[in-house]
Design a protein around this motif. Sequence first.
Motif, PDB file in Angstrom:
ATOM      1  N   GLY A 329       0.807  -1.218   0.000  1.00 29.31           N
ATOM      2  CA  GLY A 329       0.000   0.000   0.000  1.00 29.31           C
ATOM      3  C   GLY A 329       0.841   1.270   0.000  1.00 29.31           C
ATOM      4  O   GLY A 329       2.070   1.250   0.052  1.00 29.31           O
ATOM      5  N   VAL A 330       0.146   2.400  -0.053  1.00 26.80           N
ATOM      6  CA  VAL A 330       0.836   3.693  -0.141  1.00 26.80           C
ATOM      7  C   VAL A 330       1.365   4.163   1.209  1.00 26.80           C
ATOM      8  O   VAL A 330       2.250   5.013   1.274  1.00 26.80           O
ATOM      9  CB  VAL A 330      -0.097   4.768  -0.747  1.00 26.80           C
ATOM     10  N   ASP A 331       0.821   3.647   2.308  1.00 26.59           N
ATOM     11  CA  ASP A 331       1.340   3.961   3.637  1.00 26.59           C
ATOM     12  C   ASP A 331       0.908   2.857   4.599  1.00 26.59           C
ATOM     13  O   ASP A 331       0.181   1.932   4.222  1.00 26.59           O
ATOM     14  CB  ASP A 331       0.872   5.343   4.126  1.00 26.59           C
ATOM     15  N   GLU A 332       1.328   2.966   5.838  1.00 21.99           N
ATOM     16  CA  GLU A 332       1.094   1.892   6.812  1.00 21.99           C
ATOM     17  C   GLU A 332      -0.390   1.680   7.129  1.00 21.99           C
ATOM     18  O   GLU A 332      -0.789   0.595   7.525  1.00 21.99           O
ATOM     19  CB  GLU A 332       1.867   2.165   8.100  1.00 21.99           C
ATOM     20  N   THR A 333      -1.200   2.718   6.976  1.00 20.21           N
ATOM     21  CA  THR A 333      -2.627   2.568   7.293  1.00 20.21           C
ATOM     22  C   THR A 333      -3.322   1.608   6.337  1.00 20.21           C
ATOM     23  O   THR A 333      -4.366   1.044   6.674  1.00 20.21           O
ATOM     24  CB  THR A 333      -3.337   3.931   7.255  1.00 20.21           C
ATOM     25  N   VAL A 334      -2.763   1.438   5.150  1.00 20.80           N
ATOM     26  CA  VAL A 334      -3.363   0.506   4.176  1.00 20.80           C
ATOM     27  C   VAL A 334      -2.390  -0.619   3.827  1.00 20.80           C
ATOM     28  O   VAL A 334      -2.471  -1.203   2.748  1.00 20.80           O
ATOM     29  CB  VAL A 334      -3.826   1.244   2.903  1.00 20.80           C
ATOM     30  N   ASN A 335      -1.488  -0.918   4.731  1.00 23.52           N
ATOM     31  CA  ASN A 335      -0.556  -2.018   4.515  1.00 23.52           C
ATOM     32  C   ASN A 335      -1.163  -3.298   5.076  1.00 23.52           C
ATOM     33  O   ASN A 335      -1.147  -3.530   6.282  1.00 23.52           O
ATOM     34  CB  ASN A 335       0.790  -1.723   5.189  1.00 23.52           C
ATOM     35  N   PHE A 336      -1.691  -4.124   4.194  1.00 20.79           N
ATOM     36  CA  PHE A 336      -2.299  -5.390   4.594  1.00 20.79           C
ATOM     37  C   PHE A 336      -1.428  -6.583   4.190  1.00 20.79           C
ATOM     38  O   PHE A 336      -1.876  -7.723   4.275  1.00 20.79           O
ATOM     39  CB  PHE A 336      -3.681  -5.535   3.943  1.00 20.79           C
ATOM     40  N   SER A 337      -0.222  -6.307   3.745  1.00 17.85           N
ATOM     41  CA  SER A 337       0.588  -7.354   3.125  1.00 17.85           C
ATOM     42  C   SER A 337       1.272  -8.268   4.144  1.00 17.85           C
ATOM     43  O   SER A 337       1.870  -7.811   5.123  1.00 17.85           O
ATOM     44  CB  SER A 337       1.659  -6.720   2.234  1.00 17.85           C
ATOM     45  N   SER A 338       1.220  -9.565   3.851  1.00 19.13           N
ATOM     46  CA  SER A 338       1.929 -10.572   4.659  1.00 19.13           C
ATOM     47  C   SER A 338       3.213 -11.027   3.981  1.00 19.13           C
ATOM     48  O   SER A 338       3.858 -11.976   4.443  1.00 19.13           O
ATOM     49  CB  SER A 338       1.025 -11.794   4.877  1.00 19.13           C
ATOM     50  N   LEU A 339       3.594 -10.360   2.894  1.00 15.93           N
ATOM     51  CA  LEU A 339       4.707 -10.840   2.083  1.00 15.93           C
ATOM     52  C   LEU A 339       5.976 -11.084   2.895  1.00 15.93           C
ATOM     53  O   LEU A 339       6.663 -12.091   2.700  1.00 15.93           O
ATOM     54  CB  LEU A 339       4.989  -9.847   0.951  1.00 15.93           C
ATOM     55  N   GLU A 340       6.284 -10.178   3.807  1.00 15.29           N
ATOM     56  CA  GLU A 340       7.527 -10.328   4.556  1.00 15.29           C
ATOM     57  C   GLU A 340       7.467 -11.463   5.578  1.00 15.29           C
ATOM     58  O   GLU A 340       8.493 -11.877   6.113  1.00 15.29           O
ATOM     59  CB  GLU A 340       7.888  -9.006   5.219  1.00 15.29           C
ATOM     60  N   ARG A 341       6.259 -11.961   5.869  1.00 16.38           N
ATOM     61  CA  ARG A 341       6.122 -13.174   6.702  1.00 16.38           C
ATOM     62  C   ARG A 341       5.968 -14.413   5.815  1.00 16.38           C
ATOM     63  O   ARG A 341       5.811 -15.528   6.305  1.00 16.38           O
ATOM     64  CB  ARG A 341       4.906 -13.067   7.632  1.00 16.38           C
TER      65      ARG A 341
END
Length: 512
Positions: A329-341
């Motif tokens: 996402g464009v910032d942490e408020t819309v960061n739903f990504s699990s990619l790094e896990r």
Amino acid sequence: MTGDVQQLSKRSRTLRKQVTERPRLVVLPVVGLTLVVLLAFLPGPATFVSLLVLLAGSLMIPRISETPSYSYGLPGVPDGPPKAGRIPVEAHTWVSLAAAVVAVLLTILGAPWPAFVALAVVAVAAWLACAATMVRFLRHGRRVLQALEAYEPTIAMGFAGRSGGPWQLRMWEPYLLRSGERCVVITLHEKYLPLILEGADLKSPLVQLGSRGTRDLQSLFVPSIRAVFYVQNAKANQGFMAHTNLTHVWLNHGDSDKPANFNPRHALYDLLVVCGQAGIDRYERHGIHVAPEKFRVLGRPQASGVLPARGPIAELKPKTVLYAPTWHGVDETVNFSSLERGPEIVRALIERDVEVMFRPHPLSYRWRRRRAAIKEIRGIMRADREATGRHHRFGNTVDKIWTVVDCANRSDALISDVSSVVSDFLQSEKPYAMTSMRAGVEDFRKEFSVAETAYVLLGDLSNLDEVLDDLLVRDPLASERAERKRYVLGEFVGEESADAFAAFVRDLVRGA
């Protein structure tokens, strides 16, 4: 990227470099003010006329610096921007600046009127040389307009977004064309054009707006066009939507509970296409008023080809799990990504003798940190495939050749995030898990409607074993997914959604 696209893109960048905004915006007031001052104080009709000619020529800077709109795949017009003349367009700017400087020097030196006349003659000659390119540009712009009028498109896709164009346009164009209507794609930002030409695989002609931007739409929205469709909610869409004689339709580029699916700007569109009742309710749930008559519930055409499960998950061997994390996402408020896990998730799946299919979000490749995570996950899968023979799938085929539907039909379960991939996968009624990077399980399910029938994996992976037991063995939510599918995707079966959307497009064009 193909050689043709590279060559055309290079020519486009060259033209844009020649006519950058900064020189003309700075030079025009400087030259104009200088000549106006000289006009006010210098006597003599010949000197006055000469300086007036110089002033008139300098005022042509904005016009002569404009590049035209151009096209790809439009019958009757060569692909790409027109070739510039031997003398760069920007030479007009520098001739104007030089003429003003020389005029000042002549004034200081007390030069006679013939010197000013000679200066005007030289400047006019130089401008005329530059004008050859301007005339070529004007002719090309006229050819594009005439070809577009002859092509008679009835619908358009307006794209003013910056990234995501290739897959977002590719997602919807086939279903617009299924209506039988002629479509044209009109893009605003030239910087992203090479990506679209390379990755969108468009069947419709594409028109790239010139340096005038959306002002060119006054002519390019030819009379045959009745409706414009949007797949990205860029603020610059307002330049397209200013043409109120057309119907402006919001499609989005996927159905999910991300904020991009309930933006207040959506209320400005004439019509909003949603998959099911969930698409309507999420606006109200977030306090955004959209007039009810603007909604059209048409299902998810892209999910029409998704097939049902081949049997209860516990009985399937081998099992294939699609891991499809979203981007950050464009910032942490819309960061739903699990990619790094993702490495931990994939290792846990492999430990359960699962074959993994890995499909990261296309935008994740733009950041080094996310590329590193993708590389690590692929490395884990590659090593296990070589050691055990398990048929893990990843890379170009999964990412670019297969669609989400293809991936869904080749897998038995899904692990994803807050993403439209989940809504599409729900069409199959197969089990799926969603990661919640911040909230607890119950709060996550309350916030995201599609998660009510998901096995919610916490961001710290503290419940990973429990979730995988539910996802791959017990599947206690199996009986509830059919009802959730109807709520999210509507009451459509098979090709009914694609057919309903095609009929909707035809009705718009015919004014039904």
